[in-house]
Design an enzyme around this catalytic site. Structure first.
Site, PDB file in Angstrom:
ATOM      1  N   SER A   1       0.850  -1.187   0.000  1.00  0.00           N
ATOM      2  CA  SER A   1       0.000   0.000   0.000  1.00  0.00           C
ATOM      3  C   SER A   1       0.886   1.237   0.000  1.00  0.00           C
ATOM      4  O   SER A   1       2.033   1.200   0.459  1.00  0.00           O
ATOM      5  CB  SER A   1      -0.859   0.005   1.267  1.00  0.00           C
ATOM      6  OG  SER A   1      -1.442   1.270   1.504  1.00  0.00           O
TER       7      SER A   1
ATOM      8  N   TYR B   1      -0.133  -0.002  10.510  1.00  0.00           N
ATOM      9  CA  TYR B   1      -0.496  -0.474   9.165  1.00  0.00           C
ATOM     10  C   TYR B   1       0.648  -0.200   8.188  1.00  0.00           C
ATOM     11  O   TYR B   1       1.055  -1.080   7.418  1.00  0.00           O
ATOM     12  CB  TYR B   1      -1.773   0.230   8.696  1.00  0.00           C
ATOM     13  CG  TYR B   1      -2.246  -0.211   7.330  1.00  0.00           C
ATOM     14  CD1 TYR B   1      -2.664  -1.518   7.098  1.00  0.00           C
ATOM     15  CD2 TYR B   1      -2.278   0.684   6.260  1.00  0.00           C
ATOM     16  CE1 TYR B   1      -3.104  -1.924   5.837  1.00  0.00           C
ATOM     17  CE2 TYR B   1      -2.713   0.292   5.007  1.00  0.00           C
ATOM     18  CZ  TYR B   1      -3.123  -1.014   4.802  1.00  0.00           C
ATOM     19  OH  TYR B   1      -3.554  -1.411   3.551  1.00  0.00           O
TER      20      TYR B   1
END
Length: 312
Positions: free
Chosen positions: A159, A185
């Site tokens: 990501s 994350y």
């Protein structure tokens, strides 16, 4: 310096478009998180090209519904469902032990994003445990099957959030530092890129290449912990008007490209976005790849730390 890989495809290309003309008959694929979001469209594109596809999912009922849908839309009946909980190492071990025969394509697609602080029974931070440790154990457990296929490909879904944090080796699991959902994350997504770097270095001799992908912004169940207000805030941070949501079909395209395209034969250890190899990230941008995510020393260190953690 290696040449940057570009393709005829772009941010708006769909998974079906990038796989057009590719024949995957006789090939076998596993897609983690294959019952929701871009996992569904990744599986559909692979099945549509003739591959035998296994959806590795926590919710097998949702997996069964997705498999039926994929079969209905592609005519491919070789779409299977197997239970896999990436946060549970016993579940990962059971999945890999049950796998029989070669494996051509492994798409490490599942993940959790920006969750509140949760820990596994081992005390591991949940995002790192799911997004990195689970997928690492899965790929390692399937290494023999990937090697047996010859020219196998592993796709590590990362990501742009990797730009938020390197892997903080001194405190990976937030034992002493304050927990921040996006930092956790981001760290796990950096780990996904580092896995591609070191996985390719270690396994290229077995014919296995690993690449990382930034799929783009797609509104899916991945964001179940993220409020609409938080998404609006992030969108404003990322330039507002320049920020485009992709459809799941567009979001799956770069994963499918890396899994299937002859343009990627023998290519590994790289990070792609919008169907091309990413440029180095520049300050403040949400595009490109951070130097720390491609750092060979960090990649080797993470591999060794991960093996020690799993051996725990």
């Amino acid at each position: 310096m290696s040449t940057r890989i570009t393709t005829p495809f772009s941010a708006t290309s769909t998974a079906a478009e990038v796989v057009q003309g590719v024949d995957l008959t006789g090939r076998r694929a596993v897609v983690t998180g294959g019952a929701s979001g871009i996992g569904v469209e990744t599986a559909r594109a692979l099945a549509g090209a003739g591959a035998e596809v296994t959806l590795a999912v926590r919710d097998t009922a949702a997996g069964d519904r997705t498999a039926a849908d994929v079969t209905a839309t592609t005519g491919n009946k070789a779409v299977h469902v197997a239970r896999l909980d990436l946060a549970d190492q016993d579940s990962v071990a059971a999945f890999t032990a049950a796998w029989d025969g070669p494996l051509d394509i492994l798409v490490n697609n599942a993940g959790i994003m920006a969750s509140p602080l949760m820990r596994t029974p081992q005390g591991w931070e949940m995002q790192f445990a799911t997004n990195h440790l689970g997928h690492f154990a899965l790929a390692r457990g399937l290494h023999g099957a990937l090697a047996a296929a010859g020219k196998a490909r592993v796709v590590s879904v990362s990501s742009s959030a990797h730009l938020r944090s390197p892997v903080v080796f001194d405190d990976i699991h937030f034992a002493t530092r304050e927990y921040e959902p996006w930092a956790a994350y981001g760290q796990s997504k950096t780990a996904n890129v580092l896995f591609a770097v070191e996985g390719t270095r270690r396994w290229a001799g077995d014919g296995i290449t690993v690449n990382a992908v930034m799929p783009g912004a797609i509104r899916t169940n991945l964001q179940r912990y993220v409020s609409d207000e938080e998404l609006d805030r992030l969108r404003a941070q990322m330039g507002g008007g320049d920020f485009l949501w992709k459809t799941p079909e567009q979001g799956a395209s770069t994963s499918v490209l890396l899994a299937t395209s002859p343009l990627l034969d023998g290519i590994g250890g790289r990070y792609f976005e919008d169907c091309a190899e990413a440029e180095p990230a520049t300050g403040g941008s949400r595009r490109g790849v951070a130097a720390y995510a491609l750092d060979p020393a960090a990649a080797q260190r993470l591999w060794e730390v991960t093996e020690q953690t799993l051996a725990g």
